[in-house]
Design a protein around this motif. Structure first.
Motif, PDB file in Angstrom:
ATOM      1  N   ARG A   1       0.934  -1.186   0.015  1.00  0.00           N
ATOM      2  CA  ARG A   1       0.097   0.140   0.077  1.00  0.00           C
ATOM      3  C   ARG A   1       0.763   1.434   0.077  1.00  0.00           C
ATOM      4  O   ARG A   1       0.419   2.254  -0.720  1.00  0.00           O
ATOM      5  CB  ARG A   1      -0.918   0.063   1.015  1.00  0.00           C
ATOM      6  N   THR A   2       1.953   1.135   0.627  1.00  0.00           N
ATOM      7  CA  THR A   2       2.853   2.355   0.813  1.00  0.00           C
ATOM      8  C   THR A   2       4.260   2.052   0.335  1.00  0.00           C
ATOM      9  O   THR A   2       4.514   0.754   0.418  1.00  0.00           O
ATOM     10  CB  THR A   2       2.936   2.878   2.187  1.00  0.00           C
TER      11      THR A   2
ATOM     12  N   GLN B   1       5.940   0.046   3.244  1.00  0.00           N
ATOM     13  CA  GLN B   1       5.676  -1.271   3.330  1.00  0.00           C
ATOM     14  C   GLN B   1       6.161  -2.185   2.228  1.00  0.00           C
ATOM     15  O   GLN B   1       6.322  -3.402   2.408  1.00  0.00           O
ATOM     16  CB  GLN B   1       4.020  -1.430   3.184  1.00  0.00           C
TER      17      GLN B   1
ATOM     18  N   ASN C   1       1.156  -7.787   8.031  1.00  0.00           N
ATOM     19  CA  ASN C   1       0.616  -6.973   6.750  1.00  0.00           C
ATOM     20  C   ASN C   1      -0.116  -7.867   6.046  1.00  0.00           C
ATOM     21  O   ASN C   1       0.389  -8.158   4.796  1.00  0.00           O
ATOM     22  CB  ASN C   1       1.841  -6.480   6.219  1.00  0.00           C
TER      23      ASN C   1
ATOM     24  N   GLU D   1      -2.618  -7.382   4.094  1.00  0.00           N
ATOM     25  CA  GLU D   1      -3.039  -6.748   2.725  1.00  0.00           C
ATOM     26  C   GLU D   1      -1.676  -6.890   1.809  1.00  0.00           C
ATOM     27  O   GLU D   1      -2.037  -7.238   0.583  1.00  0.00           O
ATOM     28  CB  GLU D   1      -3.260  -5.498   2.774  1.00  0.00           C
TER      29      GLU D   1
ATOM     30  N   HIS E   1      -3.846   1.037 -10.069  1.00  0.00           N
ATOM     31  CA  HIS E   1      -4.114   2.260 -10.097  1.00  0.00           C
ATOM     32  C   HIS E   1      -5.611   2.852 -10.559  1.00  0.00           C
ATOM     33  O   HIS E   1      -6.001   2.582 -11.443  1.00  0.00           O
ATOM     34  CB  HIS E   1      -3.234   3.405 -10.453  1.00  0.00           C
TER      35      HIS E   1
ATOM     36  N   PRO F   1     -12.216   2.813  -3.059  1.00  0.00           N
ATOM     37  CA  PRO F   1     -10.897   3.033  -2.437  1.00  0.00           C
ATOM     38  C   PRO F   1      -9.844   3.436  -3.527  1.00  0.00           C
ATOM     39  O   PRO F   1      -8.969   2.489  -3.793  1.00  0.00           O
ATOM     40  CB  PRO F   1     -10.759   1.991  -1.423  1.00  0.00           C
TER      41      PRO F   1
ATOM     42  N   ASP G   1      -5.831   2.919  -2.014  1.00  0.00           N
ATOM     43  CA  ASP G   1      -5.157   1.647  -1.846  1.00  0.00           C
ATOM     44  C   ASP G   1      -5.220   0.718  -2.902  1.00  0.00           C
ATOM     45  O   ASP G   1      -6.194   0.233  -3.306  1.00  0.00           O
ATOM     46  CB  ASP G   1      -6.139   1.053  -0.533  1.00  0.00           C
TER      47      ASP G   1
ATOM     48  N   THR H   1      -3.885  -2.082  -2.954  1.00  0.00           N
ATOM     49  CA  THR H   1      -3.764  -3.390  -2.241  1.00  0.00           C
ATOM     50  C   THR H   1      -5.245  -4.107  -2.366  1.00  0.00           C
ATOM     51  O   THR H   1      -5.458  -5.458  -2.133  1.00  0.00           O
ATOM     52  CB  THR H   1      -3.268  -3.751  -0.956  1.00  0.00           C
TER      53      THR H   1
ATOM     54  N   ASP I   1      -2.506   7.966  -5.449  1.00  0.00           N
ATOM     55  CA  ASP I   1      -1.988   7.020  -4.307  1.00  0.00           C
ATOM     56  C   ASP I   1      -0.546   7.027  -4.543  1.00  0.00           C
ATOM     57  O   ASP I   1       0.238   7.516  -5.401  1.00  0.00           O
ATOM     58  CB  ASP I   1      -2.552   5.687  -4.398  1.00  0.00           C
TER      59      ASP I   1
END
Length: 302
Positions: A107-108, A111, A139, A141, A167, A232, A235, A237, A284
Motif C-alpha cells: 500500500r505504501t 511497506q 501486514n 494486505e 491504480h 478506495p 489503496d 492492495t 495514491d
C-alpha cells in the motif's frame, strides 16, 4: 552482489531491493525483466470520448508494447505477467503498465520496502521463512496479490491473459467531467492451447507469443472500469467493490501485428508518468513512487 542499502524507503532503495530479491544484475530491469517487444495498432471506440479527451485514447495510432514475466517476488510459484503499451503521438502519448493481477502487493513505499527486505535471500540463496511469515501476519494486505494469483492460475499464453492497471486514474472528457477509472485489458477471440497452469516458463510464453503472432494478429480490448462513490482510490492492495460486475466502457482495441526488436523497448518508454491530457496521475502513494522508480531503473540500464 553490491551491498544492499539499509536506509529509509525511497524509489532508489525500492529498485535496489527488487533487484536483490530477484537476483538481477545491475543493468537489468528492476521488475518484469524477461519480456518480448511487439508492435501493432490502436483503434478507439465511439465511446472513448465520453470517458476521456486524451488524444492517445480517442484517436487511432501505432502501438509499441511489451509482454513480460515477473520473477523473484512470487512465493506461490505463480508468475505475474505484465503488458505495457504506448499509444498516441510524441506530443499526445500515453504509456500504460498493466499486470495479470488486479492489485499490488503493498500500500505504501515503506511497506513495499519492508516486504522486499523480508524476502532477501540468505547465504543459502533462500529467504528466511519465519521472517516472511511474521511480516505477512503483521501486514495481511500484502498477501492479496499472491492470493489472487493462486486462486486464478493464468492461461498458458500472454495472448489469453487479462491485464489490469491497479491504480485509479482520473479521466476527464471533453465536457470537463472527471471521474476515476481503472484500466482492464482483455483478450479478444484467443483461446489457450492448454489448461490453466501455475507455472509457465518465460521462454515457453515467449515462444507461444511469437507463434501466435506469426499465424495471425492478436487483439485486446482496452476497457475503463468506472468508479462509484466511496471507491478506495488510494489503496492499490484492494479491489473496488463488485469490480468484476460493474459498468465498464471499451475505450478501444489494440491489435498486435508483429515482433519488434528488443532495443525498441529498451529506450525510456513505458513510464507510467507519461499520460496525455485527459488522463491524470493517480493520487495514491505507490504511483508517485513508481514514477520515480521507473526513471531510476531506466537510467541505470543505460
Amino acid at each position: 552482489m553490491p551491498k544492499f542499502p539499509r536506509g529509509p524507503a525511497s524509489p532508489a532503495s525500492i529498485v535496489a531491493a527488487m533487484k536483490r530479491v530477484a537476483g538481477l544484475p545491475p543493468k537489468a530491469r528492476a521488475s518484469f525483466a524477461r519480456g518480448r517487444c511487439v508492435r501493432g495498432t490502436y483503434a478507439p471506440s465511439d465511446q472513448a470520448k465520453e470517458i476521456t479527451k486524451s488524444c492517445s485514447f480517442t484517436k487511432p495510432s501505432r502501438v509499441l508494447a511489451r509482454f513480460s514475466v515477473e520473477g523473484g517476488l512470487d512465493t506461490n510459484d505463480t508468475l505475474l505477467r505484465g503488458f505495457s503499451f504506448r499509444l498516441g503521438s510524441d506530443r499526445q502519448r500515453s504509456e500504460v503498465c498493466t499486470q495479470s493481477a488486479p492489485v499490488h502487493f503493498a500500500r505504501t513505499l515503506d511497506q513495499m520496502l519492508a516486504f522486499l527486505r523480508a524476502r532477501i535471500p540468505g547465504s543459502d540463496g533462500k529467504p528466511d521463512v519465519e521472517k516472511v511469515e511474521a511480516f505477512s501476519l503483521a501486514n495481511p494486505e500484502t498477501l492479496h496479490q499472491a492470493s489472487y494469483m493462486a486462486a486464478h492460475p493464468p492461461p498458458a499464453s500472454f495472448a489469453c491473459t487479462t491485464y489490469w492497471g491497479v491504480h485509479a486514474f482520473p479521466a476527464t472528457n471533453s465536457k470537463g467531467e472527471t471521474r476515476f477509472i481503472k484500466f482492464k485489458v482483455t483478450p479478444v477471440g484467443e483461446q489457450a492451447t492448454e489448461p490453466k497452469v501455475k507455472v509457465k516458463p518465460a521462454e515457453l510464453l515467449h515462444d507461444d507469443l511469437e507463434t501466435r503472432i506469426a499465424a495471425r494478429d492478436i487483439r485486446f480490448s482496452v476497457m475503463a472500469l468506472l468508479d462509484r462513490p466511496g471507491d478506495p482510490v488510494m489503496d492499490v492492495t484492494v479491489r473496488w467493490p463488485d469490480e468484476d460486475g460493474r459498468e465498464a466502457v471499451r475505450l478501444g482495441t489494440i491489435v498486435i501485428t508483429g515482433i519488434e526488436a528488443s532495443d525498441a523497448c529498451d529506450e525510456p518508454v513505458f513510464n507510467p508518468a507519461t499520460l496525455a491530457e485527459g488522463i491524470g496521475h493517480p493520487p495514491d502513494e505507490m504511483f508517485a513512487a513508481r514514477r520515480a522508480a521507473y526513471t531510476i531503473s531506466q537510467t541505470r540500464r543505460r
